[in-house]
Motif scaffolding. Structure first.
Motif, PDB file in Angstrom:
ATOM      1  N   ALA A   8       1.235  -1.066  -0.248  1.00  0.00           N
ATOM      2  CA  ALA A   8       0.161  -0.160  -0.326  1.00  0.00           C
ATOM      3  C   ALA A   8       0.936   0.829   0.165  1.00  0.00           C
ATOM      4  CB  ALA A   8      -1.298   0.047   1.506  1.00  0.00           C
ATOM      5  N   GLY A   9       2.034   1.725  -0.778  1.00  0.00           N
ATOM      6  CA  GLY A   9       2.923   2.659  -0.866  1.00  0.00           C
ATOM      7  C   GLY A   9       2.075   3.695  -1.953  1.00  0.00           C
ATOM      8  N   ALA A  10       2.367   4.294  -2.701  1.00  0.00           N
ATOM      9  CA  ALA A  10       2.407   5.477  -3.233  1.00  0.00           C
ATOM     10  C   ALA A  10       2.373   5.167  -4.625  1.00  0.00           C
ATOM     11  CB  ALA A  10       3.383   6.046  -3.230  1.00  0.00           C
ATOM     12  N   GLN A  69      -9.699 -16.104  -3.190  1.00  0.00           N
ATOM     13  CA  GLN A  69     -10.641 -15.924  -4.370  1.00  0.00           C
ATOM     14  C   GLN A  69      -9.613 -15.370  -5.330  1.00  0.00           C
ATOM     15  OE1 GLN A  69     -13.225 -17.663  -4.688  1.00  0.00           O
ATOM     16  NE2 GLN A  69     -12.652 -18.686  -2.583  1.00  0.00           N
ATOM     17  N   LEU A  70      -8.242 -14.378  -4.944  1.00  0.00           N
ATOM     18  CA  LEU A  70      -7.549 -13.528  -5.854  1.00  0.00           C
ATOM     19  C   LEU A  70      -7.738 -13.989  -7.513  1.00  0.00           C
ATOM     20  CD1 LEU A  70      -5.310 -12.136  -3.606  1.00  0.00           C
ATOM     21  CD2 LEU A  70      -7.816 -11.267  -4.961  1.00  0.00           C
ATOM     22  N   ASP A  71      -7.803 -13.902  -8.538  1.00  0.00           N
ATOM     23  CA  ASP A  71      -7.925 -13.843  -9.477  1.00  0.00           C
ATOM     24  C   ASP A  71      -6.023 -13.552  -9.977  1.00  0.00           C
ATOM     25  OD1 ASP A  71     -10.053 -15.960 -10.401  1.00  0.00           O
ATOM     26  OD2 ASP A  71     -10.592 -13.826 -10.007  1.00  0.00           O
ATOM     27  N   LEU A  72      -5.897 -12.633  -9.824  1.00  0.00           N
ATOM     28  CA  LEU A  72      -5.659 -11.312 -10.052  1.00  0.00           C
ATOM     29  C   LEU A  72      -4.418 -11.182  -9.153  1.00  0.00           C
ATOM     30  CD1 LEU A  72      -2.104 -10.677 -11.700  1.00  0.00           C
ATOM     31  CD2 LEU A  72      -4.344  -8.642 -12.511  1.00  0.00           C
ATOM     32  N   LEU A  73      -2.526 -11.473  -8.151  1.00  0.00           N
ATOM     33  CA  LEU A  73      -1.976 -10.262  -7.525  1.00  0.00           C
ATOM     34  C   LEU A  73      -1.226  -9.581  -7.851  1.00  0.00           C
ATOM     35  CD1 LEU A  73      -1.812 -10.097  -3.835  1.00  0.00           C
ATOM     36  CD2 LEU A  73       0.319 -12.222  -4.314  1.00  0.00           C
ATOM     37  N   ILE A  74      -1.017  -8.108  -7.886  1.00  0.00           N
ATOM     38  CA  ILE A  74      -0.145  -7.313  -8.390  1.00  0.00           C
ATOM     39  C   ILE A  74       0.736  -6.973  -7.322  1.00  0.00           C
ATOM     40  CG2 ILE A  74      -0.069  -5.042  -8.843  1.00  0.00           C
ATOM     41  CD1 ILE A  74      -2.768  -5.070 -10.416  1.00  0.00           C
ATOM     42  N   VAL A  75       1.964  -7.351  -7.047  1.00  0.00           N
ATOM     43  CA  VAL A  75       3.073  -6.957  -5.988  1.00  0.00           C
ATOM     44  C   VAL A  75       3.643  -5.991  -5.889  1.00  0.00           C
ATOM     45  CG1 VAL A  75       4.371  -8.018  -5.003  1.00  0.00           C
ATOM     46  CG2 VAL A  75       3.554  -9.755  -5.871  1.00  0.00           C
ATOM     47  N   CYS A  76       3.368  -5.033  -4.917  1.00  0.00           N
ATOM     48  CA  CYS A  76       3.876  -3.628  -5.483  1.00  0.00           C
ATOM     49  C   CYS A  76       4.760  -2.847  -4.059  1.00  0.00           C
ATOM     50  CB  CYS A  76       2.124  -2.767  -5.462  1.00  0.00           C
ATOM     51  SG  CYS A  76       2.006  -2.533  -7.670  1.00  0.00           S
ATOM     52  N   VAL A  77       5.324  -3.884  -3.263  1.00  0.00           N
ATOM     53  CA  VAL A  77       5.910  -4.254  -2.642  1.00  0.00           C
ATOM     54  C   VAL A  77       7.782  -3.232  -3.027  1.00  0.00           C
ATOM     55  CG1 VAL A  77       5.301  -5.278  -1.013  1.00  0.00           C
ATOM     56  CG2 VAL A  77       6.928  -6.263  -2.125  1.00  0.00           C
ATOM     57  N   LYS A  78       8.985  -3.392  -2.541  1.00  0.00           N
ATOM     58  CA  LYS A  78      10.420  -2.489  -2.565  1.00  0.00           C
ATOM     59  C   LYS A  78      10.945  -4.254  -2.903  1.00  0.00           C
ATOM     60  CE  LYS A  78      10.913   1.505  -1.271  1.00  0.00           C
ATOM     61  NZ  LYS A  78      11.838   2.379  -2.578  1.00  0.00           N
ATOM     62  N   ALA A  79      11.513  -3.964  -4.023  1.00  0.00           N
ATOM     63  CA  ALA A  79      12.351  -5.246  -4.291  1.00  0.00           C
ATOM     64  C   ALA A  79      12.794  -6.282  -3.308  1.00  0.00           C
ATOM     65  CB  ALA A  79      13.526  -5.088  -5.757  1.00  0.00           C
ATOM     66  N   TYR A  80      13.475  -5.498  -2.285  1.00  0.00           N
ATOM     67  CA  TYR A  80      13.700  -6.427  -1.690  1.00  0.00           C
ATOM     68  C   TYR A  80      13.133  -7.843  -0.604  1.00  0.00           C
ATOM     69  CZ  TYR A  80      13.881  -2.755   1.565  1.00  0.00           C
ATOM     70  OH  TYR A  80      13.308  -0.799   1.384  1.00  0.00           O
ATOM     71  N   GLN A  81      11.835  -7.469  -0.876  1.00  0.00           N
ATOM     72  CA  GLN A  81      10.513  -7.998  -0.357  1.00  0.00           C
ATOM     73  C   GLN A  81       9.377  -8.412  -0.891  1.00  0.00           C
ATOM     74  OE1 GLN A  81       8.946  -3.660   0.632  1.00  0.00           O
ATOM     75  NE2 GLN A  81       9.319  -3.271   2.709  1.00  0.00           N
ATOM     76  N   VAL A  82       9.673  -8.824  -1.698  1.00  0.00           N
ATOM     77  CA  VAL A  82       8.852  -9.262  -3.107  1.00  0.00           C
ATOM     78  C   VAL A  82       8.590 -10.870  -2.064  1.00  0.00           C
ATOM     79  CG1 VAL A  82       8.893 -10.162  -5.474  1.00  0.00           C
ATOM     80  CG2 VAL A  82       9.206  -8.013  -4.985  1.00  0.00           C
ATOM     81  N   ASN A 136       1.502  11.290   0.666  1.00  0.00           N
ATOM     82  CA  ASN A 136       1.720  12.903   1.292  1.00  0.00           C
ATOM     83  C   ASN A 136       1.506  11.975   3.277  1.00  0.00           C
ATOM     84  OD1 ASN A 136       0.810  14.660  -1.070  1.00  0.00           O
ATOM     85  ND2 ASN A 136      -0.750  13.661  -1.343  1.00  0.00           N
ATOM     86  N   ALA A 137       0.850  11.100   2.977  1.00  0.00           N
ATOM     87  CA  ALA A 137       0.432  10.494   4.308  1.00  0.00           C
ATOM     88  C   ALA A 137      -0.033   8.577   4.088  1.00  0.00           C
ATOM     89  CB  ALA A 137      -0.919  11.458   5.399  1.00  0.00           C
ATOM     90  N   PRO A 138       0.253   8.081   4.859  1.00  0.00           N
ATOM     91  CA  PRO A 138       0.139   6.596   4.500  1.00  0.00           C
ATOM     92  C   PRO A 138      -0.827   6.511   3.967  1.00  0.00           C
ATOM     93  CG  PRO A 138       0.688   7.359   7.170  1.00  0.00           C
ATOM     94  CD  PRO A 138      -0.070   8.460   6.507  1.00  0.00           C
ATOM     95  N   TRP A 139      -2.501   7.207   3.986  1.00  0.00           N
ATOM     96  CA  TRP A 139      -3.248   6.793   3.246  1.00  0.00           C
ATOM     97  C   TRP A 139      -4.133   7.946   2.191  1.00  0.00           C
ATOM     98  CZ3 TRP A 139      -3.480   1.411   3.223  1.00  0.00           C
ATOM     99  CH2 TRP A 139      -3.362   0.852   3.897  1.00  0.00           C
ATOM    100  N   ASN A 140      -2.738   9.108   1.837  1.00  0.00           N
ATOM    101  CA  ASN A 140      -3.179  10.038   1.256  1.00  0.00           C
ATOM    102  C   ASN A 140      -1.957  10.049   0.066  1.00  0.00           C
ATOM    103  OD1 ASN A 140      -3.349  12.237  -0.113  1.00  0.00           O
ATOM    104  ND2 ASN A 140      -3.863  13.135   1.812  1.00  0.00           N
ATOM    105  N   VAL A 141      -2.388   9.598  -1.034  1.00  0.00           N
ATOM    106  CA  VAL A 141      -1.935  10.331  -2.115  1.00  0.00           C
ATOM    107  C   VAL A 141      -2.276  10.737  -3.585  1.00  0.00           C
ATOM    108  CG1 VAL A 141      -0.689   8.075  -4.231  1.00  0.00           C
ATOM    109  CG2 VAL A 141      -1.010   7.046  -1.831  1.00  0.00           C
ATOM    110  N   SER A 142      -1.236  11.381  -3.552  1.00  0.00           N
ATOM    111  CA  SER A 142      -1.475  12.442  -5.048  1.00  0.00           C
ATOM    112  C   SER A 142      -0.302  11.399  -6.491  1.00  0.00           C
ATOM    113  CB  SER A 142      -1.159  13.614  -4.964  1.00  0.00           C
ATOM    114  OG  SER A 142      -1.712  13.989  -3.806  1.00  0.00           O
ATOM    115  N   HIS A 143      -1.702  11.737  -7.565  1.00  0.00           N
ATOM    116  CA  HIS A 143      -0.778  11.767  -8.905  1.00  0.00           C
ATOM    117  C   HIS A 143       0.311  12.427  -8.608  1.00  0.00           C
ATOM    118  CE1 HIS A 143      -1.693   9.287 -13.529  1.00  0.00           C
ATOM    119  NE2 HIS A 143      -0.915   9.160 -12.988  1.00  0.00           N
ATOM    120  N   THR A 144       1.432  12.763  -9.466  1.00  0.00           N
ATOM    121  CA  THR A 144       1.953  14.036  -9.576  1.00  0.00           C
ATOM    122  C   THR A 144       2.426  13.859 -10.961  1.00  0.00           C
ATOM    123  OG1 THR A 144       4.185  12.479  -8.807  1.00  0.00           O
ATOM    124  CG2 THR A 144       2.348  14.122  -7.460  1.00  0.00           C
ATOM    125  N   GLY A 145       2.314  12.566 -11.553  1.00  0.00           N
ATOM    126  CA  GLY A 145       2.794  12.460 -13.413  1.00  0.00           C
ATOM    127  C   GLY A 145       2.206  11.321 -13.895  1.00  0.00           C
TER     128      GLY A 145
END
Length: 303
Positions: A8-10, A69-82, A136-145
């Motif tokens: 749940a990062g940016a 029940q997941l059909d697709l799992l997208i993993v968005c963690v840091k490389a060393y955490q995969v 911006n905060a743990p659960w506050n994200v902005s699309h910047t580009g």
């Protein structure tokens, strides 16, 4: 379809917002935390139009029944955490669940591919994105580009067409790449040429356009191209120098993620950027002194 995004990062929250935009009830998108238990979390997301959406979302815990029940799992963690992120949940996934990795650097795809040898009905896709997102905060994200997102098949069962279509429709500027490994190597070369130098010299990306850095940058690029070729990936010096120069120019005011990690005393992904090039070079029996220097410099800063 049931899609889970773990991390749940940016970028994870950005994807969660994009995949939920305009979706019907047939497409259930879950955000998964590392907490054992699920919880309700207020979230805010600000788009490129500066409009902010507020809402409450159920964040799935690791013990949630919905993971099975997941059909697709997208993993968005840091490389060393995969690997440490996937290992505890892989036995609970559907036998034909698809896994997609989205992170900086390279290396974990090889480890996950080995894991999937025991799950013949699963498949592994890889993705890379240059979209900008700011937490911006743990659960506050902005699309910047705006940026391109490339997705492609790596091993195992291929991603079903309806998943492919859904992802390409929902993620802006997303493209299916027939040879995703080539795209990842291109991104890797750019990261090798920019991230460790900005972190070591404590500078913004644009400063690397100065003449005093050019010899070091060109040597890093040449070493990467040599190693990529030994791995079966053909990259040209002219193309890669152009790509690196363009990124330095268009992100001149940016502070690289590696410099941010160093400044905040967080672990970096250097082992999966310069370190991956060094490891593959050693595998092929050659030396890459410029990339080794980058690796050692950043490891020293981390300690």
């Amino acid at each position: 379809m049931s899609i889970g995004i773990i991390g749940a990062g940016a970028i994870g929250q950005l994807l969660f917002a994009q995949l939920n935009t305009g979706t019907s009830n047939a497409h259930k998108i879950h955000l998964i935390s590392r907490s054992p238990q699920s919880f309700i979390q207020p979230m805010s997301f600000t788009g490129l139009d500066n409009n902010t959406q507020h809402g409450s979302v159920e964040i799935l815990g690791q013990d949630a029944a919905e993971i099975a029940q997941l059909d697709l799992l997208i993993v968005c963690v840091k490389a060393y955490q995969v690997v440490e992120t996937i290992t505890p949940v892989i036995d609970r996934l559907k036998p034909n669940c698809q896994i997609m990795l989205l992170h900086n650097g390279m290396g974990p795809h090889r480890n996950v591919a080995e894991l999937l040898q025991h799950y013949p009905d699963m498949g592994l896709s890889l993705a890379t994105t240059s979209q900008g997102a700011l937490k911006n905060a743990p659960w506050n994200v902005s699309h910047t580009g705006n940026g391109k997102t490339l997705i492609g098949h790596y091993c195992g069962q291929p991603l079903a067409e309806h998943f492919k279509s859904f992802l390409l429709e929902q993620i802006p500027n997303a493209t299916w790449h027939a040879n995703i490994t080539t795209a990842l190597w291109q991104k890797l070369v750019i990261n090798c040429a920019i991230n460790p130098l900005t972190a070591f010299y404590q500078c913004k990306n644009g400063q690397l356009a100065e003449a005093c850095y050019q010899t070091e940058i060109l040597t890093i690029i040449e070493e990467c191209i040599t190693v990529a070729k030994l791995d079966g990936i053909d990259l040209t010096n002219v193309d890669m120098v152009t790509m690196v120069d363009e990124v330095i120019h268009f992100t001149a005011n940016n502070t690289s993620s590696m410099l941010q990690d160093i400044n905040h005393q967080r672990p970096t992904e250097i082992a999966y950027i310069s370190g991956y090039v060094v490891a593959r070079a050693q595998y092929h029996g050659i030396q890459t002194p410029a990339n080794l220097t980058c690796l050692q410099r950043i490891q020293a800063l981390e300690h």
